[in-house]
Design an enzyme around this catalytic site. Structure first.
Site, PDB file in Angstrom:
ATOM      1  N   LYS A   1       3.266 -12.344   0.277  1.00 29.46           N
ATOM      2  CA  LYS A   1       2.682 -11.248   0.311  1.00 29.46           C
ATOM      3  C   LYS A   1       1.157 -11.741   1.188  1.00 29.46           C
ATOM      4  CE  LYS A   1       0.635  -7.985  -2.729  1.00 29.46           C
ATOM      5  NZ  LYS A   1       0.502  -7.582  -4.194  1.00 29.46           N
TER       6      LYS A   1
ATOM      7  N   ASP B   1       4.267 -11.307  -9.278  1.00 29.44           N
ATOM      8  CA  ASP B   1       3.416 -11.604  -8.204  1.00 29.44           C
ATOM      9  C   ASP B   1       2.708 -12.693  -8.940  1.00 29.44           C
ATOM     10  OD1 ASP B   1       4.486  -9.108  -7.368  1.00 29.44           O
ATOM     11  OD2 ASP B   1       2.586  -8.797  -6.273  1.00 29.44           O
TER      12      ASP B   1
ATOM     13  N   LYS C   1       5.528  -8.610   2.329  1.00 26.05           N
ATOM     14  CA  LYS C   1       4.556  -7.574   1.799  1.00 26.05           C
ATOM     15  C   LYS C   1       3.122  -7.692   2.600  1.00 26.05           C
ATOM     16  CE  LYS C   1       3.049  -4.724  -2.098  1.00 26.05           C
ATOM     17  NZ  LYS C   1       3.373  -4.634  -3.716  1.00 26.05           N
TER      18      LYS C   1
END
Length: 192
Positions: free
Chosen positions: A109, A46, A145
């Site tokens: 995300k 991430d 996400k």
């Protein structure tokens, strides 16, 4: 340690990198951070985009940085965190989504969960439509996400309905859609 302990479980290991959660570091540090996570066995990395550069209109910088981190990931999946609570407008959320996907993100995300607002329905709507348009253009499925602020099963169901309406059944699986909401698990268990 996590990778070793989960070896035969089928559970993937994700790692934050790139000076998480601020994302405020040099590209060299971000790449070292990413390479270390991958070398330690991360299945996913991430990263957080450089919001300051994005907000000052340096879109090529943001694109190049994501592309460099993706290259450092190799086969490891890259989730790009937009930190939408700092992007100010839905137009900016759309632009950041497009940049991230074209630069190589496997997932986009909403947030780290450290900045308010984190995930919201309007932001997720914009990001899901960006994914839909990217898929129509390229044939590549990008994951989504929403993270932060999704604390009840009822709210999660609203997100799932929106997902199904925009992207359909193909995205309704853990490979293409996940919640980032630590408090959600407790409410799901309570509901069960």
């Amino acid at each position: 340690v996590a990778k070793k302990e989960l070896k035969e479980s089928g559970i993937k290991v994700a790692s934050v990198a790139t000076a998480f959660p601020s994302g405020q570091s040099t590209l060299e540090v971000k790449l070292q951070d990413t390479k270390f996570a991958v070398s330690e066995g991360a299945d996913e990395v991430d990263m957080v985009i450089s919001r300051g550069k994005f907000l000052s209109g340096e879109f090529a910088f943001v694109f190049d940085e994501i592309a460099a981190v993706k290259q450092a990931c190799g086969e490891t999946h890259l989730k790009v965190i937009l930190e939408t609570g700092e992007l100010d407008t839905l137009d900016n959320v759309r632009k950041a989504s497009d940049i991230a996907m074209h630069a190589g993100a496997d997932f986009i995300k909403t947030s780290t969960g450290k900045i308010s607002p984190a995930s919201t329905m309007p932001v997720t709507f914009v990001m899901l439509n960006a994914i839909k348009d990217f898929y129509k253009e390229t044939g590549i499925k990008i994951g989504m996400k929403p993270a932060g602020g999704i604390s009840t099963s009822k709210i999660a169901l609203q997100y799932l309905v929106m997902l199904k309406e925009i992207l359909g059944d193909k995205w309704m699986n853990k490979n293409l859609f996940r919640f980032g909401a630590s408090s959600l698990a407790n409410d799901v268990l309570l509901q069960l």
